[in-house]
Design a protein around this motif. Structure first.
Motif, PDB file in Angstrom:
ATOM      1  N   TYR A   1       1.027  72.490  26.370  1.00 34.47           N
ATOM      2  CA  TYR A   1      -0.466  71.921  26.283  1.00 34.47           C
ATOM      3  C   TYR A   1      -0.457  71.182  27.636  1.00 34.47           C
ATOM      4  O   TYR A   1      -1.518  71.117  28.344  1.00 34.47           O
ATOM      5  CB  TYR A   1      -0.715  71.081  25.090  1.00 34.47           C
ATOM      6  N   HIS A   2       0.420  70.246  27.994  1.00 31.88           N
ATOM      7  CA  HIS A   2       0.686  69.283  29.069  1.00 31.88           C
ATOM      8  C   HIS A   2       0.538  69.899  30.489  1.00 31.88           C
ATOM      9  O   HIS A   2      -0.502  69.420  31.230  1.00 31.88           O
ATOM     10  CB  HIS A   2       1.564  68.360  29.022  1.00 31.88           C
TER      11      HIS A   2
ATOM     12  N   GLY B   1       3.682  70.520  22.861  1.00 31.84           N
ATOM     13  CA  GLY B   1       3.425  69.694  24.017  1.00 31.84           C
ATOM     14  C   GLY B   1       3.896  70.304  25.332  1.00 31.84           C
ATOM     15  O   GLY B   1       3.263  70.083  26.499  1.00 31.84           O
TER      16      GLY B   1
END
Length: 246
Positions: free
Chosen positions: A96-97, A93
């Motif tokens: 990815y974000h 996360g």
């Protein structure tokens, strides 16, 4: 046209590549971890089967005891791996974000071209010379920019193009920006694609293993085999990642 502004930090193609590389590397570590955990389960299951072979029971009873012992072993292994798996999700996360957030800056070649040579005196000069250019003259200079890969001229043509009424434009902004074949746009597009696929791969591998399906790695391979990536870009990411490890 009203646009909602956000506080998303702007990242360069190189910085975006590092995020994609991080997800690619994490994807590999997740697969190795899942393979290790699955091997632990298989080993415990085999050991249980061998042990219960020595007990005088019917086949049905033996299978029931093996299944019960294996189920308990799987629970133990999953509990022990919970923190490791949770860490994988958090790491994914965190990479990815911010990677996907860059879409607002790289979602079209027009946006990328509009930033080229920003603050460059050549762009300002070109823009001044093109300030009164009509469709025919603009078409010529647009072709010249594409043929010579002159990004400063291309950015100036794009600005002038945007100022013309739609009916008078010799080509659309997107057609022109696409024709420039911008390396930055092409690379970032692949980095985003790699990020999407690697996150999917991480989630699928973990979810498949948690659900107790056999051969979770093979299942993952089948799921991603049909996806298309620019392997040159992927190879360059992997080379960069190996370089950092050495």
């Amino acid at each position: 046209m009203k646009v909602e502004l956000t506080n998303t930090p702007f990242l360069t193609a190189s910085e975006i590549g590092e995020l994609a590389s991080g997800l690619d590397s994490l994807h590999g570590r997740v697969l190795k971890a899942i393979e290790r955990l699955q091997n632990d389960i298989d080993t415990r299951k085999k050991a249980a089967a061998e042990r219960w072979k020595l007990v005088d029971l019917t086949t049905a009873e033996r299978n029931r005891f093996v299944e019960k012992e294996t189920f308990a072993a799987i629970g133990q292994i999953k509990d022990a791996a919970a923190k490791e798996i949770d860490a994988f999700y958090k790491q994914a996360g965190a990479l990815y974000h911010p990677l996907m957030a860059q879409k607002i800056y790289y979602e079209s070649p027009v946006k990328v071209l509009a930033r080229e040579a920003l603050g460059d005196e050549r762009r300002s000069n070109y823009l001044q010379q093109l300030s009164l250019a009509g469709p025919a003259e603009l078409a010529h200079f647009g072709q010249l920019a594409v043929g010579t890969k002159n990004k400063a001229l291309a950015a100036a043509v794009l600005s002038r193009l945007d100022a013309l009424p739609v009916k008078e434009r010799p080509f659309s902004p997107n057609e022109f920006a696409t024709a420039m074949d911008l390396d930055t746009f092409i690379k970032v597009r692949e980095y985003l694609k790699i990020g999407e696929l690697r996150l999917q791969g991480i989630i699928l591998a973990i979810r498949t293993w948690k659900q107790g399906r056999s051969n979770p790695i093979n299942t993952l391979g089948l799921a991603l085999r049909s996806q298309k990536l620019d392997m040159k870009v992927l190879d360059s990411l992997e080379d960069d990642d190996h370089g950092r490890d050495e």
